[in-house]
Design an enzyme around this catalytic site. Structure first.
Site, mmCIF file in Angstrom:
data_model
loop_
_atom_site.group_PDB
_atom_site.id
_atom_site.type_symbol
_atom_site.label_atom_id
_atom_site.label_comp_id
_atom_site.label_asym_id
_atom_site.label_seq_id
_atom_site.Cartn_x
_atom_site.Cartn_y
_atom_site.Cartn_z
ATOM 1 N N VAL A 41 0.814 -1.204 0.000
ATOM 2 C CA VAL A 41 0.000 0.000 0.000
ATOM 3 C C VAL A 41 0.855 1.265 0.000
ATOM 4 O O VAL A 41 0.348 2.353 -0.285
ATOM 5 C CB VAL A 41 -0.953 -0.007 1.217
ATOM 6 C CG1 VAL A 41 -0.218 0.293 2.517
ATOM 7 C CG2 VAL A 41 -2.118 0.962 1.024
ATOM 8 N N TYR A 42 2.143 1.158 0.288
ATOM 9 C CA TYR A 42 3.008 2.334 0.293
ATOM 10 C C TYR A 42 3.227 2.824 -1.143
ATOM 11 O O TYR A 42 3.852 2.147 -1.957
ATOM 12 C CB TYR A 42 4.363 2.027 0.921
ATOM 13 C CG TYR A 42 4.345 1.681 2.394
ATOM 14 C CD1 TYR A 42 3.207 1.830 3.180
ATOM 15 C CD2 TYR A 42 5.495 1.210 3.022
ATOM 16 C CE1 TYR A 42 3.203 1.506 4.525
ATOM 17 C CE2 TYR A 42 5.513 0.887 4.368
ATOM 18 C CZ TYR A 42 4.368 1.031 5.119
ATOM 19 O OH TYR A 42 4.379 0.707 6.456
ATOM 20 N N SER A 43 2.703 3.995 -1.425
ATOM 21 C CA SER A 43 2.838 4.618 -2.751
ATOM 22 C C SER A 43 2.395 3.682 -3.872
ATOM 23 O O SER A 43 3.024 3.604 -4.933
ATOM 24 C CB SER A 43 4.282 5.087 -2.985
ATOM 25 O OG SER A 43 4.602 6.154 -2.123
#
Length: 344
Positions: free
Chosen positions: A61-63
């Site tokens: 989900v990070y970036s």
């Protein structure tokens, strides 16, 4: 760099690990965290490895997956020197299969993480959140399959409540599934809720804590002061509502204590806050983040020295708060406390 066993496992991890949430820089939240590209990330990884920091944590989900991609580029050619941890479970899109930890989602998330990271195995694969809609047996059996296939070495959880973690561990024992060895948790001098339920569970069940946001969502960097406005370039202007809440009076009481100890020791405020965490039970590794080499080198200075007992006591007192129910009677009343003394 000191190493510790991760929970009840044979995996040894450095006491500081690097969080790659600043890699990629896509979206309103992660764009505010940082936008480190592959070239810059490789330099940060160089500094980490030189200091003995070998564990790197990210998430799909990070970036929108860019963090995994940038980290993969940064560790290319030295995969055997690093421990790679990633997470899945939070929504990555609007489709019905874009969130949760169903069998299909876990398999796809693992395959996508391997591709983006440029590796054929994950050292640690963590569930980013509890999925109440998927049977625990389905989750555990799928993770077992990924371990047996050699795609995952160890499994863990993040942001679970006590009953959610215990239900999973009990079923793992009953069915002979892989047990989780890590719990990635929020824990800081201005957020000590972890101590009341999850820390005793970790001690009892062999769950090692990987600490996220150890500087209280950027509030313990030494730049936030009583009576002064937030610095102009603080990411808190854009991200405060995403992170853990904190009462201002409590924050400033802790900052005042940190400032006093910084004066005594000559250490930076973040170094003191991180060093305090490294003394706490169950903590296997504290995840530090950095957008610049200067920030990273400062955070690496949290190891190799120790706070005195008096300094620890000062920080304990400044950061103490009232425990939530059902724990406050055990904190306040002698009869309860005699039955269940604090684990720390």
């Amino acid at each position: 760099m000191e190493h510790r066993r991760l929970g009840a496992s044979g995996l040894q991890v450095p006491v500081l690990s690097f969080g790659a949430g600043t890699f990629g820089g896509r979206g309103p939240l992660f764009g505010a965290w940082g936008s480190t590209d592959a070239h810059e990330a490789r330099r940060l990884v160089d500094i980490c490895l030189d200091a003995g920091l070998t564990m790197f944590d990210t998430a799909d989900v990070y970036s929108d997956g860019a963090s995994e991609e940038v980290l993969g580029e940064a560790i290319k050619g030295r995969r055997d020197r690093v421990i790679v941890s990633t997470k899945t479970g939070l929504p990555t899109g609007d489709g019905p299969g874009d969130a949760g930890t169903s069998r299909s989602r876990l398999i796809a998330a693992c395959e996508n993480a391997l591709r983006r990271l440029g590796t054929d195995y994950l050292d640690l694969f963590q569930l980013h959140a509890f999925d109440a809609g998927t049977p625990v047996e389905e989750v555990l059996s799928t993770l077992d399959d990924l371990v047996r296939a050699g795609k995952v070495r160890y499994t863990g959880i993040s942001n679970f409540s006590g009953w959610q973690a215990m239900k999973s561990l009990a079923l793992a024992d009953e069915r002979g599934h892989q047990r989780y060895v890590a719990h990635q948790v929020y824990y800081s001098l201005i957020g000590r809720d972890y101590e009341w339920e999850l820390m005793p569970l970790g001690l009892d069940q062999g769950l090692g804590a990987l600490v996220w946001s150890p500087l209280g969502w950027g509030r313990l960097t030494g730049k936030v002061r009583r009576g002064a406005p937030l610095p102009e370039h603080s990411r808190l202007h854009r991200t405060a509502d995403y992170g853990p809440p904190v009462d201002d009076d409590h924050l400033y009481r802790v900052v005042d204590a940190l400032d006093e100890i910084a004066e005594e020791t000559g250490r930076a405020v973040p170094q003191i806050a991180l060093n305090w965490l490294l003394r706490r039970p169950t903590v296997a590794s504290v995840i530090i983040g950095a957008r610049t080499e200067e920030q990273l080198r400062q955070n690496l200075g949290a190891v190799g020295w120790a706070l005195t007992p008096d300094q620890v006591a000062k920080l304990d007192a400044a950061s103490a708060g009232t425990a939530p129910y059902p724990y406050f009677p055990y904190q306040r009343q002698e009869g309860f406390a005699r039955l269940n003394p604090p684990v720390w």
